[in-house]
Design an enzyme around this catalytic site. Structure first.
Site, mmCIF file in Angstrom:
data_model
loop_
_atom_site.group_PDB
_atom_site.id
_atom_site.type_symbol
_atom_site.label_atom_id
_atom_site.label_comp_id
_atom_site.label_asym_id
_atom_site.label_seq_id
_atom_site.Cartn_x
_atom_site.Cartn_y
_atom_site.Cartn_z
ATOM 1 C CB ALA A 1 41.913 41.885 38.355
ATOM 2 C CG ASP B 1 43.619 44.991 34.816
ATOM 3 O OD1 ASP B 1 43.832 46.140 34.395
ATOM 4 O OD2 ASP B 1 43.516 43.990 34.070
HETATM 5 C C1 MEV Z 1 46.038 45.554 31.253
HETATM 6 O O1 MEV Z 1 44.687 45.773 31.582
HETATM 7 C C2 MEV Z 1 46.771 46.868 31.150
HETATM 8 C C3 MEV Z 1 48.237 46.793 30.781
HETATM 9 O O2 MEV Z 1 48.738 48.133 30.913
HETATM 10 C C4 MEV Z 1 49.012 45.864 31.666
HETATM 11 C C5 MEV Z 1 49.138 46.347 33.111
HETATM 12 O O3 MEV Z 1 48.913 47.511 33.390
HETATM 13 O O4 MEV Z 1 49.525 45.520 33.942
HETATM 14 C C6 MEV Z 1 48.443 46.369 29.336
#
Ligand code: MEV
Length: 312
Positions: free
Chosen positions: A108, A150
């Site tokens: 991101a 993100d």
């Molecule tokens: C990724 O940083 C966090 C997760 O919850 C995936 C998402 O929110 O898309 C694992």
């Protein structure tokens, strides 16, 4: 030349449950940055972009790249939104010190840096909501069902309380919060971790929904604690969140070892951060008191440790 940067991120509480509509809290990590440079290319191909990534070794003309290539996708999306290059040729060069496949938001951050740099170069810098929206499109290439947390925390560059599909709420903290971030040394794929939780959910929706509700409840309590500046109280909420993540099967022996070491050395609380199954763990540490905890986590085998601070 135009240059733009974007930070890494950590999720304080709520990962995975956030994919299923529960809230999560994330903060930017400014010590780690992705940077994009945009430059006019003399004698280049009109209306085309020469893309170069130091992070992945990728290089080539946008017109010849697959649309599934994340850098090509974000560059194309940004230019479409801006109405194209009007005959110009440019280079987009990307470098990033955010470790990839580690839960710190590297994908991101690269998208956000590129969207910012391209729009600034054209002279119409996108606002954070547009940057986030475009980066979200690219996040979908990495795993099919991203929550959007993100791209949001990185594009807004502020602590956020996030619920999928809603406008993010930026948080102001009531006191200084210090965190340690340690690398388990084990590469992690958010896509694999998210798919693992999806399989569990498909097998027993009622049980998983209960766990997601419990995590969401912790996040709401953490929001109050965070805004109220009650630093010590964040730790137990993180510990409880970690217990749920272990039950979901997204922790790992390496993460568990670092988490135990941090707690034993005096952290207020500790958990994995991001997708898990490797990647990074975080610990809430006393203000100015990180050193013994950093040393304990290093002795327990952390590949890399840094500290970060969230300030009022
Ligand atoms: C990724 O940083 C966090 C997760 O919850 C995936 C998402 O929110 O898309 C694992």
């Amino acid at each position: 030349m135009t240059r733009a940067a974007a930070p890494g991120k950590i999720i304080l509480l709520g990962e995975h449950a956030v994919v299923y509509g529960r809230p999560a809290i994330a903060v930017p990590v400014r010590q780690l940055q992705a940077v994009a440079h945009v430059e006019h290319l003399r004698d280049g191909r009109p209306n085309d972009v020469l893309i170069e990534s130091r992070a992945t070794g990728l290089g080539g003309w946008l017109s010849e790249m697959s649309a599934d290539e994340p850098l090509a996708r974000i560059t194309g999306l940004a230019l479409d939104r801006l109405g194209g290059l009007n005959g110009r040729s440019i280079t987009v060069r990307v470098e990033s010190e955010i470790p990839i496949a580690s839960g710190l938001g590297s994908s991101a951050a690269v998208s956000v840096a590129v969207a910012r740099a391209v729009s600034s170069y054209i002279g119409r810098p996108f606002d954070p909501a547009v940057v986030s929206e475009l980066a979200f499109e690219v996040e979908k290439l990495h795993h099919g069902t991203p929550s959007g947390i993100d791209n949001t925390v990185i594009a807004f560059d502020r602590p956020v309380y996030f619920v999928k599909g809603s406008a993010p709420e930026t948080l102001t903290v009531g006191a200084t919060f210090d965190f340690l971030i340690a690398d388990s040394g084990q590469a992690s794929s958010t896509a694999v971790a998210v798919a693992h939780v999806r399989h569990r959910w498909e097998a027993d929706r009622a049980a998983l929904e209960r766990v997601f509700d419990a995590i969401g409840g912790l996040v709401d309590r953490a929001r109050t604690v965070f805004q109220g500046g009650r630093t010590k109280e964040l730790g137990p909420l993180m510990d409880e969140n970690q217990a749920h993540l272990e039950w979901l099967g997204v922790s790992s022996p390496d993460l568990d070892r670092l988490i135990r070491a941090a707690r034993a050395a005096g952290a207020y609380g500790a958990k994995l951060s991001g997708g898990g199954m490797g990647g990074h763990m975080i610990a809430a540490v006393p203000e100015g008191g990180a050193t013994p905890i950093v040393e304990a986590v290093q002795a327990a085998g952390a590949a890399h440790v840094l500290t970060t601070r969230v300030e009022p």
